[in-house]
Motif scaffolding. Structure first.
Motif, PDB file in Angstrom:
ATOM      1  N   TYR A  30      12.367   7.115  -2.770  1.00 19.53           N
ATOM      2  CA  TYR A  30      11.403   8.053  -3.069  1.00 19.53           C
ATOM      3  C   TYR A  30      10.994   8.978  -1.651  1.00 19.53           C
ATOM      4  O   TYR A  30      11.144   8.630  -0.514  1.00 19.53           O
ATOM      5  CB  TYR A  30      10.304   7.520  -3.684  1.00 19.53           C
ATOM      6  CG  TYR A  30      10.176   7.013  -5.001  1.00 19.53           C
ATOM      7  CD1 TYR A  30      10.649   7.814  -5.961  1.00 19.53           C
ATOM      8  CD2 TYR A  30       9.805   5.917  -5.338  1.00 19.53           C
ATOM      9  CE1 TYR A  30      10.733   7.508  -7.274  1.00 19.53           C
ATOM     10  CE2 TYR A  30       9.666   5.462  -6.631  1.00 19.53           C
ATOM     11  CZ  TYR A  30      10.265   6.191  -7.752  1.00 19.53           C
ATOM     12  OH  TYR A  30      10.389   6.000  -8.962  1.00 19.53           O
ATOM     13  N   SER A  31      10.547  10.121  -2.040  1.00 23.45           N
ATOM     14  CA  SER A  31      10.154  11.003  -0.961  1.00 23.45           C
ATOM     15  C   SER A  31       8.758  10.220  -0.430  1.00 23.45           C
ATOM     16  O   SER A  31       8.166   9.626  -1.032  1.00 23.45           O
ATOM     17  CB  SER A  31       9.619  12.417  -1.620  1.00 23.45           C
ATOM     18  OG  SER A  31       8.667  12.372  -2.532  1.00 23.45           O
ATOM     19  N   LYS A  32       8.333  10.864   0.892  1.00 24.16           N
ATOM     20  CA  LYS A  32       7.335  10.362   1.632  1.00 24.16           C
ATOM     21  C   LYS A  32       6.020  10.571   0.813  1.00 24.16           C
ATOM     22  O   LYS A  32       4.950   9.455   0.709  1.00 24.16           O
ATOM     23  CB  LYS A  32       6.982  10.988   2.660  1.00 24.16           C
ATOM     24  CG  LYS A  32       8.092  10.697   3.769  1.00 24.16           C
ATOM     25  CD  LYS A  32       8.068  11.284   5.283  1.00 24.16           C
ATOM     26  CE  LYS A  32       9.215  11.033   6.143  1.00 24.16           C
ATOM     27  NZ  LYS A  32       8.899  11.794   7.440  1.00 24.16           N
ATOM     28  N   ALA A  33       5.787  11.598   0.012  1.00 25.72           N
ATOM     29  CA  ALA A  33       4.545  11.729  -0.829  1.00 25.72           C
ATOM     30  C   ALA A  33       4.394  10.647  -1.800  1.00 25.72           C
ATOM     31  O   ALA A  33       3.517  10.130  -2.223  1.00 25.72           O
ATOM     32  CB  ALA A  33       4.455  13.105  -1.461  1.00 25.72           C
ATOM     33  N   LEU A  34       5.443  10.502  -2.659  1.00 21.83           N
ATOM     34  CA  LEU A  34       5.592   9.329  -3.757  1.00 21.83           C
ATOM     35  C   LEU A  34       5.536   8.158  -3.266  1.00 21.83           C
ATOM     36  O   LEU A  34       4.898   7.286  -3.726  1.00 21.83           O
ATOM     37  CB  LEU A  34       6.784   9.485  -4.473  1.00 21.83           C
ATOM     38  CG  LEU A  34       6.839  10.785  -5.445  1.00 21.83           C
ATOM     39  CD1 LEU A  34       8.358  10.728  -6.369  1.00 21.83           C
ATOM     40  CD2 LEU A  34       5.629  10.578  -6.478  1.00 21.83           C
ATOM     41  N   VAL A  35       5.924   7.803  -1.904  1.00 22.32           N
ATOM     42  CA  VAL A  35       5.958   6.359  -1.386  1.00 22.32           C
ATOM     43  C   VAL A  35       4.266   6.122  -1.037  1.00 22.32           C
ATOM     44  O   VAL A  35       3.924   5.222  -1.470  1.00 22.32           O
ATOM     45  CB  VAL A  35       6.772   6.373  -0.082  1.00 22.32           C
ATOM     46  CG1 VAL A  35       6.326   5.200   0.466  1.00 22.32           C
ATOM     47  CG2 VAL A  35       8.160   6.300  -0.542  1.00 22.32           C
ATOM     48  N   ALA A  36       3.685   7.241  -0.514  1.00 28.28           N
ATOM     49  CA  ALA A  36       2.233   7.179  -0.041  1.00 28.28           C
ATOM     50  C   ALA A  36       1.356   6.711  -1.450  1.00 28.28           C
ATOM     51  O   ALA A  36       0.546   6.190  -1.424  1.00 28.28           O
ATOM     52  CB  ALA A  36       1.768   8.265   0.553  1.00 28.28           C
ATOM     53  N   VAL A  37       1.882   7.535  -2.479  1.00 29.48           N
ATOM     54  CA  VAL A  37       0.967   7.585  -3.779  1.00 29.48           C
ATOM     55  C   VAL A  37       1.015   6.122  -4.494  1.00 29.48           C
ATOM     56  O   VAL A  37       0.162   5.717  -4.754  1.00 29.48           O
ATOM     57  CB  VAL A  37       1.220   8.689  -4.708  1.00 29.48           C
ATOM     58  CG1 VAL A  37       0.430   8.639  -6.228  1.00 29.48           C
ATOM     59  CG2 VAL A  37       0.757   9.955  -4.049  1.00 29.48           C
ATOM     60  N   ASN A  38       2.265   5.837  -4.384  1.00 26.76           N
ATOM     61  CA  ASN A  38       2.806   4.269  -4.891  1.00 26.76           C
ATOM     62  C   ASN A  38       1.942   3.348  -4.179  1.00 26.76           C
ATOM     63  O   ASN A  38       1.262   2.460  -4.791  1.00 26.76           O
ATOM     64  CB  ASN A  38       4.248   3.974  -4.964  1.00 26.76           C
ATOM     65  CG  ASN A  38       4.705   4.585  -6.439  1.00 26.76           C
ATOM     66  OD1 ASN A  38       5.011   4.017  -7.269  1.00 26.76           O
ATOM     67  ND2 ASN A  38       5.288   5.958  -6.164  1.00 26.76           N
ATOM     68  N   ILE A  39       1.967   3.322  -2.906  1.00 18.42           N
ATOM     69  CA  ILE A  39       1.169   2.354  -2.151  1.00 18.42           C
ATOM     70  C   ILE A  39      -0.307   2.478  -2.438  1.00 18.42           C
ATOM     71  O   ILE A  39      -0.859   1.246  -2.452  1.00 18.42           O
ATOM     72  CB  ILE A  39       1.487   2.331  -0.511  1.00 18.42           C
ATOM     73  CG1 ILE A  39       2.779   2.280  -0.441  1.00 18.42           C
ATOM     74  CG2 ILE A  39       0.827   1.771   0.128  1.00 18.42           C
ATOM     75  CD1 ILE A  39       3.523   2.538   1.221  1.00 18.42           C
ATOM     76  N   ALA A  40      -0.808   3.653  -2.303  1.00 23.23           N
ATOM     77  CA  ALA A  40      -2.426   3.677  -2.688  1.00 23.23           C
ATOM     78  C   ALA A  40      -2.697   3.274  -3.908  1.00 23.23           C
ATOM     79  O   ALA A  40      -3.727   2.575  -4.127  1.00 23.23           O
ATOM     80  CB  ALA A  40      -2.489   5.065  -2.507  1.00 23.23           C
ATOM     81  N   LEU A  41      -1.902   3.547  -5.067  1.00 27.92           N
ATOM     82  CA  LEU A  41      -2.021   3.231  -6.450  1.00 27.92           C
ATOM     83  C   LEU A  41      -2.091   1.700  -6.446  1.00 27.92           C
ATOM     84  O   LEU A  41      -2.827   0.836  -7.084  1.00 27.92           O
ATOM     85  CB  LEU A  41      -1.226   3.684  -7.309  1.00 27.92           C
ATOM     86  CG  LEU A  41      -1.474   5.059  -7.605  1.00 27.92           C
ATOM     87  CD1 LEU A  41      -0.372   5.550  -8.532  1.00 27.92           C
ATOM     88  CD2 LEU A  41      -2.745   5.414  -8.161  1.00 27.92           C
ATOM     89  N   ALA A  42      -1.085   1.071  -5.696  1.00 27.61           N
ATOM     90  CA  ALA A  42      -0.831  -0.516  -5.791  1.00 27.61           C
ATOM     91  C   ALA A  42      -2.117  -1.091  -5.150  1.00 27.61           C
ATOM     92  O   ALA A  42      -2.688  -2.006  -5.605  1.00 27.61           O
ATOM     93  CB  ALA A  42       0.283  -0.831  -4.892  1.00 27.61           C
ATOM     94  N   LEU A  43      -2.633  -0.406  -4.024  1.00 29.00           N
ATOM     95  CA  LEU A  43      -3.793  -1.131  -3.378  1.00 29.00           C
ATOM     96  C   LEU A  43      -5.153  -1.051  -4.225  1.00 29.00           C
ATOM     97  O   LEU A  43      -5.951  -1.969  -4.085  1.00 29.00           O
ATOM     98  CB  LEU A  43      -4.117  -0.115  -1.911  1.00 29.00           C
ATOM     99  CG  LEU A  43      -2.968  -0.462  -0.865  1.00 29.00           C
ATOM    100  CD1 LEU A  43      -3.379   0.374   0.318  1.00 29.00           C
ATOM    101  CD2 LEU A  43      -3.204  -1.852  -0.538  1.00 29.00           C
ATOM    102  N   VAL A  44      -5.218   0.003  -5.028  1.00 30.61           N
ATOM    103  CA  VAL A  44      -6.459   0.403  -5.696  1.00 30.61           C
ATOM    104  C   VAL A  44      -6.446  -0.742  -6.791  1.00 30.61           C
ATOM    105  O   VAL A  44      -7.379  -1.340  -7.190  1.00 30.61           O
ATOM    106  CB  VAL A  44      -6.341   1.571  -6.434  1.00 30.61           C
ATOM    107  CG1 VAL A  44      -7.397   1.740  -7.416  1.00 30.61           C
ATOM    108  CG2 VAL A  44      -6.752   2.913  -5.195  1.00 30.61           C
ATOM    109  N   ASP A  45      -5.338  -0.939  -7.552  1.00 29.34           N
ATOM    110  CA  ASP A  45      -4.978  -1.924  -8.644  1.00 29.34           C
ATOM    111  C   ASP A  45      -5.129  -3.287  -8.086  1.00 29.34           C
ATOM    112  O   ASP A  45      -5.656  -4.210  -8.701  1.00 29.34           O
ATOM    113  CB  ASP A  45      -3.837  -1.744  -9.327  1.00 29.34           C
ATOM    114  CG  ASP A  45      -3.552  -0.433 -10.046  1.00 29.34           C
ATOM    115  OD1 ASP A  45      -4.752  -0.114 -10.654  1.00 29.34           O
ATOM    116  OD2 ASP A  45      -2.658   0.105 -10.299  1.00 29.34           O
ATOM    117  N   GLY A  46      -4.636  -3.520  -6.835  1.00 31.44           N
ATOM    118  CA  GLY A  46      -4.803  -5.001  -6.206  1.00 31.44           C
ATOM    119  C   GLY A  46      -6.351  -5.350  -6.087  1.00 31.44           C
ATOM    120  O   GLY A  46      -6.937  -6.344  -6.204  1.00 31.44           O
ATOM    121  N   VAL A  47      -7.018  -4.280  -5.495  1.00 37.68           N
ATOM    122  CA  VAL A  47      -8.583  -4.425  -5.462  1.00 37.68           C
ATOM    123  C   VAL A  47      -9.297  -4.775  -6.512  1.00 37.68           C
ATOM    124  O   VAL A  47     -10.145  -5.762  -6.859  1.00 37.68           O
ATOM    125  CB  VAL A  47      -9.108  -3.167  -4.606  1.00 37.68           C
ATOM    126  CG1 VAL A  47     -10.751  -3.052  -4.505  1.00 37.68           C
ATOM    127  CG2 VAL A  47      -8.574  -3.003  -3.331  1.00 37.68           C
TER     128      VAL A  47
END
Length: 372
Positions: A30-47
């Motif tokens: 993925y592009s860097k933007a999508l990688v960042a968004v996916n990681i952020a969403l994963a962290l939010v859902d993990g919390v």
């Protein structure tokens, strides 16, 4: 996977919206933007998942002898759903860079769909309780006295005999399931079966046959989006009815519960409508199926946030906040517990906890209802 020939090639599902290519990426990633968004969403859902399971443990530790209450069920379903979302975001990034062929077909579809089914089931369960309460309250509109008292007394009369017979037949504390909750279970099983059938058709469509895997995925996603849209509307309607009935009762407790119901209704209709529109008019739900080299940019990132964060994470977090109250601690030599119908939370400071699908009261006591 589609063969890469220097230009973006996507299946029919990926042609539904024009997602821009913003910046160059590593081959297959993925592009860097999508990688960042996916990681952020994963962290939010993990919390959210950690908070849900942590609260579930705290609730259980307050009274280990209790069975599965409504509060426990909601925390379990919300926690499981957000755990699935977090895994999906992480596996999507890994699969993109590792070029997992299976992921772009049935595997990615199943991992994408399962958390959404759990999420839908949790809010269908919420709707079933609101429907129970509205219909029971409507039957008592002409009675004198508090509508809450009439509602609780009616529920006691209809459920006490059933619960007593179940206690005599079973030593294990198993929660009773109401008729509307049985409908929720059947609907959830039907959607699960539909998802598994779609996954099989997607897998079959990889061979030389008339089945188009991308069309099957789109049909499922669009159908699910319509279901979420209708669910949001139903929650808004029944939430309005409940708030109207609760406005007739002047008490601090009723006012607090009224705002919780109103908040849940508003959050549900706004979040579910926005995510449904994204699902119907864009490719975000089937992003795993698209050519990873051709997806990127701010546009896709904003749609991901709108679909997953606004559509799922915000409602999940709001439910956890509404149901944050802990049950009372176990007391020694306490007579058989008094259970009350709840709109939003299982417990109130002045009552013992109740089952998540039934309303029974012992020793001829009644108490105020609370909205979940």
């Amino acid at each position: 996977m589609y063969e890469y020939t220097g230009e973006t090639r996507m299946g029919p599902a990926c042609l539904r919206s024009e997602i821009m290519v913003a910046e160059s990426t590593e081959p297959g990633c993925y592009s860097k933007a999508l990688v960042a968004v996916n990681i952020a969403l994963a962290l939010v859902d993990g919390v959210i998942a950690v908070l849900a399971f942590y609260q579930l443990i705290r609730i259980h530790s307050r009274n280990p002898q209790r069975g599965w209450t409504r509060q426990k069920v909601f925390h379990l379903m919300i926690g499981s759903s957000n755990t699935g979302y977090g895994l999906y975001f992480i596996l999507t990034l890994v699969a993109a860079c590792k070029n997992w062929i299976c992921w772009s077909n049935s595997c990615g579809f199943v991992v994408m769909a399962l958390p959404k089914i759990l999420f839908l089931a949790a809010f269908l369960l919420l709707l079933s309780f609101w429907v129970d309460l509205c219909h029971q309250a409507n039957d008592e509109d002409e009675d004198e006295g508090s509508p809450y008292e009439a509602l609780v007394m009616k529920a006691n009369k209809s459920n006490l005999k059933v619960n007593n017979s179940r206690r005599r037949c079973c030593n294990i504390r198993v929660f009773p399931v109401g008729s509307r909750q049985q409908v929720v279970i059947l609907v959830t099983l039907f959607i699960l079966l539909l998802m598994l059938t779609s996954a099989v058709l997607i897998w079959i469509g990889l061979g030389k046959n008339p089945i188009d895997s991308s069309v099957v995925a789109r049909v499922y996603v669009d159908t699910f989006a319509v279901a979420m849209f209708l669910l949001g509307g139903a929650l808004a309607c029944y939430g309005y009815v409940l708030v109207s009935k609760m406005s007739k009762v002047r008490s601090e407790r009723s006012s607090s519960e009224k705002w919780k119901v109103a908040g849940l209704a508003i959050v549900s209709v706004v979040c579910f409508t926005s995510s449904s529109m994204v699902a119907i008019f864009t490719n975000i739900p089937v992003l795993y199926h698209c050519d990873w080299r051709g997806v990127g940019g701010l546009y896709a990132s904003l749609l991901l946030i709108l679909y997953y964060f606004i559509g799922s994470s915000v409602p999940s977090a709001f439910v956890l906040w509404v149901m944050r109250e802990l049950p009372p601690s176990v007391a020694v030599n306490v007579p058989e517990e008094s259970r009350t119908l709840a709109f939003v939370s299982d417990y109130s400071p002045s009552t013992q906890p109740q089952h998540w699908t039934s309303i029974t009261t012992a020793q001829n006591q009644t108490s105020r209802a609370s909205p979940i």
